[in-house]
Motif scaffolding. Sequence first.
Motif, short mmCIF file in Angstrom:
data_model
loop_
_atom_site.label_atom_id
_atom_site.label_comp_id
_atom_site.label_asym_id
_atom_site.label_seq_id
_atom_site.Cartn_x
_atom_site.Cartn_y
_atom_site.Cartn_z
N SER A 1 9.34 6.33 -4.65
CA SER A 1 8.73 6.47 -3.27
C SER A 1 9.90 5.78 -2.49
CB SER A 1 7.43 5.74 -2.98
OG SER A 1 6.24 6.43 -3.95
N LYS B 1 12.00 7.68 0.48
CA LYS B 1 11.88 7.31 1.83
C LYS B 1 13.21 6.72 2.55
CE LYS B 1 7.13 5.82 2.25
NZ LYS B 1 5.93 4.97 1.43
N ARG C 1 -8.60 2.44 -3.04
CA ARG C 1 -8.20 1.90 -1.60
C ARG C 1 -9.22 2.18 -0.50
NH1 ARG C 1 -2.87 0.66 -1.37
NH2 ARG C 1 -2.73 1.12 0.88
N MET D 1 -0.86 -1.38 11.59
CA MET D 1 -1.01 -2.02 13.03
C MET D 1 -2.59 -2.47 12.90
SD MET D 1 -0.26 -2.94 15.63
CE MET D 1 -1.75 -4.16 15.79
N LYS D 2 -3.30 -2.25 11.65
CA LYS D 2 -4.79 -2.49 11.54
C LYS D 2 -4.84 -4.05 11.17
CE LYS D 2 -8.38 1.16 11.51
NZ LYS D 2 -9.01 1.78 10.61
N THR E 1 -1.19 -2.81 5.99
CA THR E 1 -1.43 -1.37 6.53
C THR E 1 -2.36 -0.80 5.36
OG1 THR E 1 0.68 -0.63 5.56
CG2 THR E 1 0.42 -0.82 7.70
N ARG E 2 -3.21 0.07 5.99
CA ARG E 2 -4.12 1.02 5.05
C ARG E 2 -3.35 2.24 4.75
NH1 ARG E 2 -9.57 2.80 5.37
NH2 ARG E 2 -9.08 3.03 3.17
N ALA E 3 -2.50 2.55 5.34
CA ALA E 3 -1.96 3.81 5.35
C ALA E 3 -1.77 4.58 4.16
CB ALA E 3 -0.11 3.79 5.98
N LEU F 1 -8.97 -3.79 1.56
CA LEU F 1 -7.58 -4.05 1.60
C LEU F 1 -7.39 -5.46 2.65
CD1 LEU F 1 -6.05 -0.56 1.86
CD2 LEU F 1 -6.14 -2.07 -0.14
N MET G 1 -6.89 8.62 3.93
CA MET G 1 -5.44 8.85 3.29
C MET G 1 -4.89 8.01 2.32
SD MET G 1 -5.08 10.01 7.16
CE MET G 1 -6.67 10.50 6.88
N ALA G 2 -4.92 8.69 1.14
CA ALA G 2 -4.25 8.27 0.18
C ALA G 2 -2.96 7.74 0.51
CB ALA G 2 -4.34 8.95 -1.06
N ALA G 3 -2.28 6.80 -0.27
CA ALA G 3 -0.98 6.40 0.15
C ALA G 3 -0.22 6.47 -1.27
CB ALA G 3 -0.98 5.16 0.77
N SER G 4 1.22 6.39 -1.15
CA SER G 4 2.27 6.24 -2.01
C SER G 4 1.74 4.62 -2.52
CB SER G 4 3.47 6.37 -1.72
OG SER G 4 3.75 5.54 -0.51
N GLU H 1 1.12 10.04 11.61
CA GLU H 1 2.13 10.15 10.55
C GLU H 1 2.75 11.65 10.29
OE1 GLU H 1 -0.80 8.73 10.02
OE2 GLU H 1 -0.49 6.82 9.64
N GLU I 1 -7.40 13.91 -3.51
CA GLU I 1 -5.89 13.18 -3.45
C GLU I 1 -5.59 12.70 -4.82
OE1 GLU I 1 -4.20 12.67 -0.67
OE2 GLU I 1 -5.48 13.53 0.94
N GLN J 1 3.45 13.76 -0.46
CA GLN J 1 2.03 13.72 -1.41
C GLN J 1 1.05 13.50 -0.40
OE1 GLN J 1 2.44 9.95 -3.38
NE2 GLN J 1 0.92 10.29 -4.62
N ASP J 2 0.98 12.92 0.67
CA ASP J 2 -0.14 12.94 1.52
C ASP J 2 -0.04 14.49 2.38
OD1 ASP J 2 -0.66 10.57 0.49
OD2 ASP J 2 0.27 9.54 2.14
#
Lengths: 365, 333, 510
Positions: C51, C55, C347, A1-2, B331-333, C353, B1-4, A247, A27, C93-94
């Motif tokens: 993944s 999910k 990232r 949403m960003k 998304t950056r998620a 991004l 937040m690192a992401a898959s 999340e 991480e 993972q997170d």
Amino acid sequence: MKAFAMSVEIPSFPVPPASTSQTAGAESGYERWQTTDADPQTTRPARRSLAMLAVRAGAFAIFLGVFLIFAVTAPYFLTIGNIGNVLGQSAITGVLAIGLTLVIIAGGSNVVTGGIDLSLAANMGLSAAVYAAIIQAGYGDAVAVAGALATGLAIGAVNAAAVTLAGIVPLLVTLAVMNVVAGLELVLTQNTVIPAATDFLAALSASGPLGLPVLAYILVGFTLSVAVIVQATPLGLRLYAVGAFPEAARAAGLPVKTFIGGSFLASGLSGGIAGILSVSYLSGSTTGAGDMLLPVVVTALLGSVFSNRLIPTVTGTLLSALFVGVLINGFQLLNIPSTLVSGVQGLLILLVVSATTLLGRKEAA
Amino acid sequence: MAASAQSTHAVGPSRKLSGTIGRYALVAALVLVFALFASIAPGFLSGANLLSVLVNNVALLAIAAVAMTFAVSAGGIDLSVGTAIDFASFAFVSLVLAGQPVLLAIVGGLAGGAMVGLFNAILIAGIGISPFLATLGTLFVGRSVQQLLTNGGNPVYLPPNSVPDAFRVLGHGTIADIPLPILVTLVILAASWIVLARTAFGRSVIAAGMQASVVRYSGLSLPRINAVTYILVSLIAAVVGLILTSTVTVYIPSSGNAFLLNAIGATFIGTTFDRHGRPNIPGTALGVLLLGIVANGLLLSGLNFYWQQVGTGLLIFSVLAIGFGQRENVTRA
Amino acid sequence: MPEARQEKEPVLRLENIVKRFGGAEALSKANLTVRRGSVHGLVGQNGAGKSTLIKLLAGLHQADEGRIEIDGVAQDRLTPHLAEALGIHFIHQDRLLVPSFTVGEALFLGHEPRIAGTPFLDRRAMRRQAEETLRRYFDLSLPSDALIAELSAAEKQIVQITRALIANPKVLVFDEPTAALVRREAELLFRLIRRLSAEGITILYISHYLGEIVDLCDTVTVLRNGRDVATLTVSETSAAEIGALMVNREIAELYPKPTVSAGEVLLEARNLTLAGSYRDISFTLRRGEVLGMTGLVGSGAKEVVRTLFGLETATGGSIAVKGDVVVPANPVGAASRGLALVPEDRRRDGVALSLSVLENTTLASLKRFSRGLINRRAERHGADDLVRRLQIKTDGIDALVGTLSGGNQQKVAIAKWLSRQSEIYLLDEPTVGVDIGAKVEIYHLIGELAERGAGIIVLSSDIEELRGITDRLLVFFRGRIARTVATAEVSSEQILADVTGAHESLRHVG
């Protein structure tokens, strides 16, 4: 949403700096096969961040200091009657700021993607106008109360729908809604004062037990009931989770959007309640409710400073509202122009945030 | 937040199409609103009216919104644009009252506004406070400072007989029959567009707004970018203060805040005009135009004056709803 | 044992699963059958579909085609809630924990104990149960009123696992659980998983690290390009065989290394010291040289690299770039001296991004393209060139970098510095989270840079990688260089011994 990242964190009071340093490197997998040089038990970050403690202590010290100064210099300040006045006069701001606090809790600290309700002050204005107009039209208090609360809720519902269903960021939704609502108030009142005097309103603005204003009791009662819900029930805990880490809330099976929508409904309702209080306090609806907006925002933001973990809390917001009330009151008693209160608020917020940031930086280094 | 690491946001063709619709929602709204008022509001289409829309409803807000666009581009917001407007206005009026030449007073006014920006720059770039909190603090402090300067908030009038003619030029002058405020606005719009879209500085502002840490890790100075941005914001806002004061020949404390919310609104409406939803000068200009036309059109169509605000609000709301609903989502998620 | 397990009935059965995102198929007819009580490994490169599969199972996505059976019952509309109700729990993972919560609050979020007969939180019960559970499974006494933000990565992981255990899971899905753990903690985790398995909980274990899979699992399913290429009994296979199935490529081809003769000294550190972090670090980097650095967290290696790029300021010693002694006080200065950092957290720090490939590529070299205004044509030309040279797979230079795969994002992060014509490259974990195909391309690129006369420092914890692509290796231990060695003359086991300071050979390298 960003869609574009606007990183205006509202209160960037730190969850301690340790957390930021951890998420980055940790991480990655860099450490995965490694034993760290030092024993993990001993490298655990210091329990509570020093900055956090300093800010909290500082905030309380300032509050106490101001209180003491007034108590010494303004003899009348420390009387029950005057303290009651402070409470009563803070009631409207307090209720609004607490409504906003709920939105900030559920929306998180990022102004754009997160929680803010700019329509609150206008909401109060319209709700008050509705109340006064209903009385003018010859209906009773019950209808007027229902009308004001329904108005507030309806505004909250529009915000909630636009944020959760249409996915527009709260800052913009509530900005647009603020315009609409303020316009509707003008349409309704033709930009005039609508007087309203009923027994019920008189009772609200009268003195209650112990000679304290009824409004003071209402503020305390309102704060306590919201505080109990937010700080002592699972609902409240979930509200925090939704705001702080959506999340995580989603992974815990919580309906994130429902919570966010609910927070806007609640803040809308607070607007309605504040509207009723303001009709009572001012014996009618008056123009210029919009001027309350920024003071309410500042009050809610400063509230974090009065909480244990430097997060927005209902009681913290109450303290913050009272602090502003004390300042205004004390300045009045000392014949200092109360217009300077906003300056003190501004300086305070800058001071607190600077201190937090600088301390945090030092600690991280 | 690192992401898959899997990317789950491929942009399909249908998505692109709807994105285009969102992008032109703003233009469509503008055309629609224009056509609507042209047909229902008597006198709307007259040259005199359109000119007055531009001078009274658009020019000053456009400048304020351009200032805001820089702050929002840098990933922040400036709640103290009104303060910069006020300080510029105060300095301008004071210098003229003190008998200084108008040109010097203009420079002084700009400097007065820029001081607000400097203060913000120290807070944001120097100390590292988030822009929202920093400028909110500035706004509140600025309000009290103005109260102190004006003995409790009294307006400072320029006595009509002592106002030099040159003072009024900025607000009332024309060049080739075009009012000066409009020309100044156009110049600022064009210059800002170029700076934001076509210079290295503009690019780094946008990048800083997207992901500040990348900018830092790319060997660019984040504090410098922020400092320059917030000073620039105030400097641009100061122009509003100058034109405003020149038009009405009075300084009213804390009056600049009237522009704040509409400037934010126009900036964000403008983001719907960009493919990636970024703040951009043309979009901001269109947003201001939309707000101005609606305000004027509603007025002329004989609707109650107070419905204006309702209409404006509803319009912002719908443009945002359409623009946001369609936005491409990375998304950056 | 595994033979016996094969007999058991499946708890999870995913059949012919197809999942598309936009036009791309993330899963094309993938199958996975997990039998009750087994410890089932799921491996595959990034982008293989692991993944996505997880999910789907978690109810976070819905499959476009195919069938999901849980306990023999077909589930065509899984939601996160339903998945939990069916006893499937996920260790993501997170670490999905709210930083401002206490351990107790984080553990019970979503199913908080209440004071009987009231709607109020029973904080005392939360605390007691939290401490009991933590002690029971982990032999760990975390103060349950500690804030999540104050915990170490491993402790957070433990809280997350405990969260799942409290719900009495039937199936526990671990998604890369050791990514943030130090070895001793990983060992603890493995013991725990074995114990949970013994208690009858079915485990689905996703990992990049084949060694872990071989150690821990009884069955393993290998995914490649969105489909399952094999399901093997672990006792009948080897890490090498699994790895070959994953990549379909001979390992030897992985590390292309051109021989480049080293030229003039580009960078020299002399007695570099940062109080509390590292001491007396001296080394040189020459043109055409690839210098490897490795060490544990806190060994100082990372801090040295950060110091070179001006992100930390050394308290002693000197850095010389091409003979000039410099004090890189910030990245601005470092970059202008020709240094380039490709940071580990890609990232967050490496690429923006929501900026386009073009904008990312030229971000560090805008000055080169602008004389007052940016020369758009030159800029596009420059970016196009790099995209082609680095074989960056993108819809075009105007595509947002967020839409690229991890490997291609990393190439953009490197391209940014190529565009600036930097000469000294500091690559911090350049291939973490990058799939093997892109990895090889990045190794090629490193080789090419060396051939063109750049100096490259690769900071990595992947020892095979270091052995494959570096000329010399600095091993850091407790803030000092424990060994400087020509890579060709040292074995993986020796490196590991130096890294850990213990002269024992480790079980495996990831």
